[in-house]
Enzyme design. Structure first.
Site, PDB file in Angstrom:
ATOM      1  NE  ARG A  78       2.473  -1.510  -0.943  1.00  0.00           N
ATOM      2  CZ  ARG A  78       2.783  -0.237  -0.721  1.00  0.00           C
ATOM      3  NH1 ARG A  78       2.832   0.610  -1.732  1.00  0.00           N
ATOM      4  NH2 ARG A  78       3.026   0.202   0.500  1.00  0.00           N
ATOM      5  CB  CYS A 127      -0.661  -0.603  -0.927  1.00  0.00           C
ATOM      6  SG  CYS A 127      -1.168   1.087  -1.299  1.00  0.00           S
TER       7      CYS A 127
END
Length: 566
Positions: free
Chosen positions: A478, A545
């Site tokens: 990410r 996230c």
């Protein structure tokens, strides 16, 4: 990848847009990790302003105070249930840095292997499970001609596809619909038809079949990681000074990893990348929507563990989209702002001096509206993640990445400017997965050769200092992840996590500058304000996230409740 045949590219569609003006709120925003609220103002069918709000208080920094520094990796992994190893690696690297230990080369190779596996498996899951439904209309697949779909599939991939297999998938979908059991598709935006979905039924059928296949394949990636990591999620093999997975050095265990790895690699090369190119060729209008201005990455996969400049994916900073002038990353330029966050104070602080003191106001507060802090680099918001990693590597001429990027750009018939977009971000994730999975076997071969000639050292002893500080940098799937530790009296005095989603999804800073996802949403066209799939496309392309909350905070008293689990 070599089997991806350029298609007669569809014309660039005219992006549908309503004349709606007013607010749109998406809460909770699903198909992400954690709880994110999104609020936008729409003016005549386009987003005029945006607020990204994390709705979870994490509090890991508070939990870690006073603990043994070696405990940090076990706690920080619980920030997430997906890419947990990246937190273990960042915590371990920051302790390596603090205690001043150099790890054996086998430990570096094993860390690279697990990080590589985490990376390409994470991207695979994201594309099919978290992002595909933003582009693929599953119900449209019911209208597809399986024979025509098989011809398309066999034209874009070297892996054989039969009309019978696709018909079986179509029959399974038909049975779901006839029974009224749409499961995860029950509230999908595409139900009832939506003008923002462009794929023909046959491509929808191909993508849906591969979606179902990817659900099963992710198990193989987890099993491969567990050979070195002991278990997944939340691996148990990293220590400051190296790794502990002696059992994984046996030749049969190395070959077990190789078999699982190759099955996943075949899927990425022969299914994921052809699907990505096929879908992207119909959505080229999204090469002009959802872009950011600045990019930051730490690099990953070191040749020398402690040398950030030895990383195979290089570190770097790009400002104002200028690919001709990539700067070196400077740790002193990172500050975390809290002026728009639910924390005490307004002063921006360097992570070594970071403070995490919660102060919730209200859900309707437009001045302080998120549990995330707002990291800034040289006072600017920075996009992190696969697009930043790929752009820096491409701009620096990294040969494997440059070849993959050029192949994608040529296939789609677009220039490098198209990368600064939602479509570019989605494509970059595929490029990152492809290049990493193709590099991984070289690290495995190197490890196997070392073991074969009797080199089985994977850990180095060291003493825990009474007082020290250190930092560990990772480029997680990410994006840029850093852990910062201060040790005093042999215990953790302060610990700060600066995670990818705070870079990408964080709120405004004390100068009022938007966070990257807020910036990316400006001017996004909205066709149907009651089903704003266009917002989801851009937000999901960042793969948010929102780190899991491990404390519960009372919103009226700001008291942090603690629980003992028996």
């Amino acid at each position: 990848m070599s089997g991806c045949k350029p298609q007669g590219a569809p014309v660039v569609p005219v992006t549908p847009q309503s004349n709606y003006s007013g607010p749109v709120v998406v809460d909770p925003l699903t198909r992400i990790e954690g709880h994110l609220r999104l609020e936008v103002e729409v003016d005549n069918g386009k987003v005029k302003n945006a607020w990204s709000s994390s709705q979870l208080y994490r509090g890991l920094e508070t939990i870690l105070k006073g603990r043994d520094p070696r405990d940090a990796q076990h706690f920080t992994q619980r920030a997430c249930g997906v890419c947990t190893y990246t937190h273990a690696l960042a915590s371990t690297r920051c302790l390596d840095d603090a205690v001043g230990v150099d790890i054996p080369d086998n430990a570096r190779l094993i860390r690279n292997l697990v990080m590589g596996t985490q990376t390409f498996v994470d991207h695979l899951i994201h594309f099919y499970v978290l992002h595909a439904l933003d582009w693929v209309d599953v119900t449209s697949a019911l209208k597809a001609d399986p024979i025509k779909a098989a011809k398309i599939a066999n034209n874009i991939s070297p892996r054989p596809t039969s009309a019978e297999d696709l018909k079986a998938v179509q029959d399974k979908l038909t049975a779901f619909v006839n029974q009224g059991q749409l499961g995860i598709f029950t509230n999908a935006d595409f139900l009832g038809g939506h003008p923002a979905y462009y794929l023909p039924p046959e491509v929808n059928l191909i993508a849906t079949a591969h979606y179902l296949e990817a659900l099963r394949l992710q198990i193989k990636g987890s099993r491969a990681m567990a050979i070195f990591g002991g278990k997944v999620p939340h691996t148990q093999f990293t220590i400051s000074g190296g790794v502990t997975c002696y059992d994984a050095l046996r030749p049969e265990r190395i070959e077990e990893y190789r078999a699982l790895y190759r099955e996943t690699r075949d899927f990425i090369e022969q299914v994921y990348i052809p699907d990505l190119l096929a879908v992207a060729s119909y959505y080229k209008d999204w090469a002009g929507i959802g872009g950011c201005t600045n990019y930051l990455c730490f690099g990953e996969f070191p040749q020398v563990e402690k040398d950030i400049n030895s990383r195979w994916y290089p570190q770097g900073v790009i400002m104002n989209r200028d690919l001709t002038n990539v700067k070196d990353f400077d740790p002193a330029a990172i500050y975390e702002h809290v002026a728009a966050s639910w924390y005490e104070g307004t002063e921006a602080r360097h992570p070594y001096e970071g403070v995490t003191e919660p102060k919730y106001t209200s859900l309707d507060d437009k001045e302080r509206y998120s549990w995330m802090k707002a990291p800034r680099y040289q006072d600017e918001s920075m996009e992190v993640g696969p697009l930043a990693q790929v752009l820096v590597a491409y701009a620096k001429g990294q040969p494997e990445v440059k070849a993959a990027v050029d192949l994608v750009l040529n296939h789609l018939g677009v220039g490098a400017d198209a990368l600064h977009s939602t479509l570019g971000r989605t494509a970059a994730r595929g490029i990152h997965a492809l290049t990493v999975v193709q590099k991984t076997e070289a690290w495995l071969d190197e490890l196997a050769e070392n073991v074969k000639r009797g080199d089985t050292k994977i850990a180095e002893n060291h003493e825990m200092p009474d007082e020290a500080e250190g930092v560990g940098y990772c480029d997680a799937p990410r994006g840029a992840l850093s852990h910062w530790i201060k040790i005093k009296g042999g215990k953790i005095e302060n610990f700060q996590l600066v995670v990818p989603s705070t870079w990408n999804l964080g709120p405004r800073c004390d100068k009022g500058k938007l966070g990257p996802v807020e910036e990316a949403l400006i001017n996004t066209p909205i066709a149907d304000p009651k089903r704003p799939v266009e917002l989801l496309r851009t937000v999901h392309s960042f793969d948010p996230c929102i780190a899991c909350g491990v404390h519960v905070i009372d919103s009226k008293t700001n008291q942090v409740h603690e629980f003992k689990i028996l």
